[in-house]
Design an enzyme around this catalytic site. Structure first.
Site, mmCIF file in Angstrom:
data_model
loop_
_atom_site.group_PDB
_atom_site.id
_atom_site.type_symbol
_atom_site.label_atom_id
_atom_site.label_comp_id
_atom_site.label_asym_id
_atom_site.label_seq_id
_atom_site.Cartn_x
_atom_site.Cartn_y
_atom_site.Cartn_z
ATOM 1 C CB CYS A 195 43.099 38.298 27.526
ATOM 2 S SG CYS A 195 42.983 39.690 28.656
ATOM 3 C CG HIS B 126 38.521 36.511 30.979
ATOM 4 N ND1 HIS B 126 39.522 35.814 30.349
ATOM 5 C CD2 HIS B 126 38.783 37.823 30.750
ATOM 6 C CE1 HIS B 126 40.347 36.674 29.768
ATOM 7 N NE2 HIS B 126 39.916 37.908 29.997
ATOM 8 C CD GLU B 127 36.269 40.543 30.972
ATOM 9 O OE1 GLU B 127 37.097 41.358 31.434
ATOM 10 O OE2 GLU B 127 36.385 40.045 29.837
ATOM 11 C CG HIS C 183 41.033 41.099 33.638
ATOM 12 N ND1 HIS C 183 42.352 41.281 33.280
ATOM 13 C CD2 HIS C 183 40.424 40.567 32.554
ATOM 14 C CE1 HIS C 183 42.531 40.873 32.036
ATOM 15 N NE2 HIS C 183 41.373 40.423 31.573
#
Length: 167
Positions: free
Chosen positions: A90, A132-133, A136
């Site tokens: 990341c 993953h994004e 966030h």
């Protein structure tokens, strides 16, 4: 367009739940352009708005085959299928990568940069990027999925992180 500073742990914006993008105006278009430029400059695979200090539900990522940027505004994961072990890094946690489990296939919905509803079904690295994004945006980082400290590895000075895990 401008390259923005990438926030790193322990900056609080990375742990907050981001707010929905209320409307897609000129400032959002500028943010999208800046995020794409920042992602490319950092040689990242993806970037979420909180990583550039903006607590809004907006992500960008690069398609591995075409290198074209995909934009998702107010994304929501609607389906996950299968599992696979992945290595992930990341941009907000520089110098480290981890080993964790991600879905093999992910379907997400949201808006494109023009406000048109869209749905993306990704497998492999695209599924990983979507998870993953999008995480966030809820203040979740890949390190939160690690089952032990043994799954987190420091990148040595001579190590090069594979492109697909620089998210």
């Amino acid at each position: 367009m401008a390259i923005r500073r990438i926030c790193e742990l322990p900056e609080p914006v990375l742990r907050k739940k981001a707010k929905k993008v209320p409307s897609i105006d000129g400032s959002i278009q500028t943010l999208i352009d800046d995020m794409i430029e920042t992602m490319n400059s950092a040689d990242g695979a993806g970037l979420a708005a909180p990583q550039v200090g903006v607590s809004l539900r907006l992500v960008v990522f690069r398609e591995p085959d075409t290198k074209e940027a995909t934009v998702l505004i107010n994304p929501e994961i609607v389906k996950k299928e299968g599992q696979r072990q992945v290595t992930e890094g990341c941009l907000s946690i520089p110098g480290y990568f981890g080993e964790l489990t991600r879905a093999e296939t992910v379907t997400a919905k949201g808006l494109d940069r023009h406000g048109k509803a869209c749905r993306i079904k990704g497998t492999g690295i695209v599924a990983q990027l979507l998870e993953h994004e999008t995480e966030h945006l809820d203040g979740i980082l890949y390190i939160d999925h690690l089952e032990s400290e043994d799954q987190l590895h420091e990148i040595g000075p001579d190590d090069e992180m594979p492109e697909e895990i620089r998210e």
